[in-house]
Enzyme design. Structure first.
Site, PDB file in Angstrom:
ATOM      1  N   PHE A  59       0.805  -1.227   0.000  1.00 55.29           N
ATOM      2  CA  PHE A  59       0.000   0.000   0.000  1.00 55.29           C
ATOM      3  C   PHE A  59       0.840   1.281   0.000  1.00 55.29           C
ATOM      4  CE2 PHE A  59      -2.486  -3.361   2.037  1.00 55.29           C
ATOM      5  CZ  PHE A  59      -3.608  -3.354   1.230  1.00 55.29           C
ATOM      6  N   GLY A  69       2.697   4.148  -4.976  1.00 48.82           N
ATOM      7  CA  GLY A  69       3.360   4.344  -3.677  1.00 48.82           C
ATOM      8  C   GLY A  69       2.527   5.108  -2.683  1.00 48.82           C
ATOM      9  N   TYR A  72       0.391  10.804  -3.808  1.00 45.38           N
ATOM     10  CA  TYR A  72      -0.541  10.909  -4.936  1.00 45.38           C
ATOM     11  C   TYR A  72      -0.878  12.367  -5.203  1.00 45.38           C
ATOM     12  CZ  TYR A  72      -1.617   5.880  -4.670  1.00 45.38           C
ATOM     13  OH  TYR A  72      -1.543   4.510  -4.678  1.00 45.38           O
ATOM     14  N   SER A 263      -3.118  -1.842  -4.727  1.00 41.85           N
ATOM     15  CA  SER A 263      -2.083  -0.957  -4.175  1.00 41.85           C
ATOM     16  C   SER A 263      -2.556   0.492  -4.098  1.00 41.85           C
ATOM     17  CB  SER A 263      -0.806  -1.033  -5.025  1.00 41.85           C
ATOM     18  OG  SER A 263      -0.972  -0.317  -6.242  1.00 41.85           O
ATOM     19  N   HIS A 302     -16.637   0.874   8.606  1.00 40.31           N
ATOM     20  CA  HIS A 302     -15.538   0.958   9.570  1.00 40.31           C
ATOM     21  C   HIS A 302     -16.066   0.911  10.999  1.00 40.31           C
ATOM     22  CE1 HIS A 302     -13.106   1.990   6.136  1.00 40.31           C
ATOM     23  NE2 HIS A 302     -13.881   3.027   5.864  1.00 40.31           N
ATOM     24  N   CYS A 345      -9.345   1.530  12.966  1.00 32.94           N
ATOM     25  CA  CYS A 345     -10.501   0.797  12.465  1.00 32.94           C
ATOM     26  C   CYS A 345     -10.359  -0.653  12.893  1.00 32.94           C
ATOM     27  CB  CYS A 345     -10.587   0.907  10.954  1.00 32.94           C
ATOM     28  SG  CYS A 345     -11.945  -0.085  10.309  1.00 32.94           S
ATOM     29  N   HIS A 350      -8.778  -3.901   7.201  1.00 34.41           N
ATOM     30  CA  HIS A 350      -8.393  -2.494   7.266  1.00 34.41           C
ATOM     31  C   HIS A 350      -7.219  -2.273   8.214  1.00 34.41           C
ATOM     32  CE1 HIS A 350     -12.750  -1.397   5.864  1.00 34.41           C
ATOM     33  NE2 HIS A 350     -12.129  -2.231   5.060  1.00 34.41           N
ATOM     34  N   MET A 355      -5.088   1.197   8.567  1.00 27.35           N
ATOM     35  CA  MET A 355      -6.053   2.195   9.041  1.00 27.35           C
ATOM     36  C   MET A 355      -5.914   2.330  10.554  1.00 27.35           C
ATOM     37  SD  MET A 355      -9.889   2.235   7.622  1.00 27.35           S
ATOM     38  CE  MET A 355     -10.480   3.773   6.941  1.00 27.35           C
TER      39      MET A 355
HETATM   40 CU   LIG Z   1     -12.242   0.204   8.344  1.00 26.07          CU
END
Ligand SMILES: [Cu+2]
Length: 368
Positions: A59, A69, A72, A263, A302, A345, A350, A355
């Site tokens: 990720f 990567g 962004y 990814s 979530h 999360c 996740h 996360m």
């Molecule tokens: Cu989540």
């Protein structure tokens, strides 16, 4: 008839009165092309105190060929000091944690919000659309076949270089309800091509306080500190910037390659993965309001979980709150237990994808 007349007279008097007492709050917000870093700590994973391992690197690991990567190109809402749009409004340290989110727009019941919105992107047509507030068709910020025309269409898509003023009212129906705490959260976001706009990053929040329970600047009086967190898997495959990101960072990537698609799913809190979210710092004993929101697709289910302390959610005690796409939850914590605590999360996939973050309670009791 007399009864109706009296009712109407009373209603009209109430409206005039609250408008006269309310504050008109101006915000100067621009949408801007931005290079966003989901993991400034790269190549280190601060949650575990070691370098990213191979499964985590899926990720965050770019390679200059077929993976983008951790950085962004995106579009974010950023706040300026005035209509000249020449100076950014400094984000205070206590709001550093907002990260990818746009500025908090704050008001109390009875106020009016005017957002002077400038589209500073090079080539994207964008808007601002609020949840919860009251607006007419010229301030909805969303294009669809709604029977309007002329000036009522100008809000539907603000083109690059253009400026548009959105006017949003804050009636009782936009404020805390009977079972809410003294302030609640709403989302705002661009709604031209909603999925592409929001995955590009154009998301922020509004905080609305009870009129008689707020300071003049709109902050609720009943808490010492406020945090806003967005749980969202930014799907960079669905972003307005996918092609630009591929051209810049992964020119050999194939758009339908499943590993490439995976990814580009950035499992983030406020646009940060693997404990890169900064600034969630509390003094022991403080009363903290957490505004927790989500946005996204069917995978954006979530469960926000605090280690070490509990929260009150609609009068119920818990340490986990459930989030669906566009959920907007407000909970309150008495931060009694000092330490560095995981905040993440609780969905297994996740967790693996990063996360997670932490909040810190500094010892030294604050008494109320
Ligand atoms: Cu989540």
């Amino acid at each position: 008839m007399a009864g109706i007349c009296i009712f109407l007279v009373a209603l009209s008097w109430t409206c005039v009165s609250s408008a006269a007492q309310g504050t008109v709050r101006h915000y100067y917000i621009a949408a801007e092309d931005t290079l966003w870093d989901f993991a400034p700590s790269y190549p280190d994973n601060p949650m575990m105190g070691r370098p990213f391992n191979n499964s985590e690197r899926i990720f965050v690991g770019g390679n200059g060929r077929d993976r983008i990567g951790h950085r962004y190109k995106k579009a974010l809402y950023r706040e300026y000091t005035d209509a000249s749009f020449s100076s950014y409004k400094t984000r205070p340290q206590e709001w550093e944690h907002l990260g990818i989110l746009g500025p908090v727009i704050r008001a109390s019941v009875g106020d009016t919000i005017k957002v002077i919105f400038k589209n500073n992107t090079v080539d994207k047509t964008l808007t601002m659309h609020p949840h919860g507030l009251s607006y007419d068709k010229a301030s909805e910020g969303s294009p669809y076949n709604d029977g309007t025309s002329g000036k009522d269409k100008l809000d539907d898509g603000v083109r690059p270089g253009e400026t548009y003023t959105y006017t949003w009212d804050v009636p009782e129906s936009a404020g805390p309800g009977p079972d809410d705490p003294d302030s609640i959260v709403w989302l705002y976001h661009s709604h031209t091509d909603e999925p592409a706009d929001t995955n590009a990053g154009l998301i922020g929040t509004l905080i609305i306080s009870r009129k008689d329970r707020a300071w003049p600047d709109g902050r609720p009086k009943d808490v010492d500190r406020e945090f806003v967190t967005l749980f969202k898997i930014f799907d960079e495959n669905a972003s307005l910037y996918l092609r630009e990101n591929m051209a810049a960072f992964a020119p050999e990537a194939e758009m339908d390659d499943e590993d490439f698609i995976e990814s580009n799913l950035m499992h983030s809190m406020n646009g940060y993965v693997y404990d890169n979210l900064p600034g969630l710092v509390i003094n022991q004993g403080e009363k903290v309001r957490w505004y927790v929101v989500a946005l996204g697709t069917e995978v954006d289910l979530h469960s926000a979980h605090w280690h070490g302390n509990t929260v009150l959610s609609s009068g119920q005690r818990t340490d986990v709150i459930e989030l669906m796409p566009a959920s907007m939850k407000t909970v309150t914590m008495i931060a009694d237990n000092p330490g560095e605590w995981m905040f993440h999360c609780h969905v297994d996939d996740h967790i693996k994808a990063g996360m997670m973050g932490r909040y810190i309670i500094r010892p030294g009791k604050t008494n109320h």
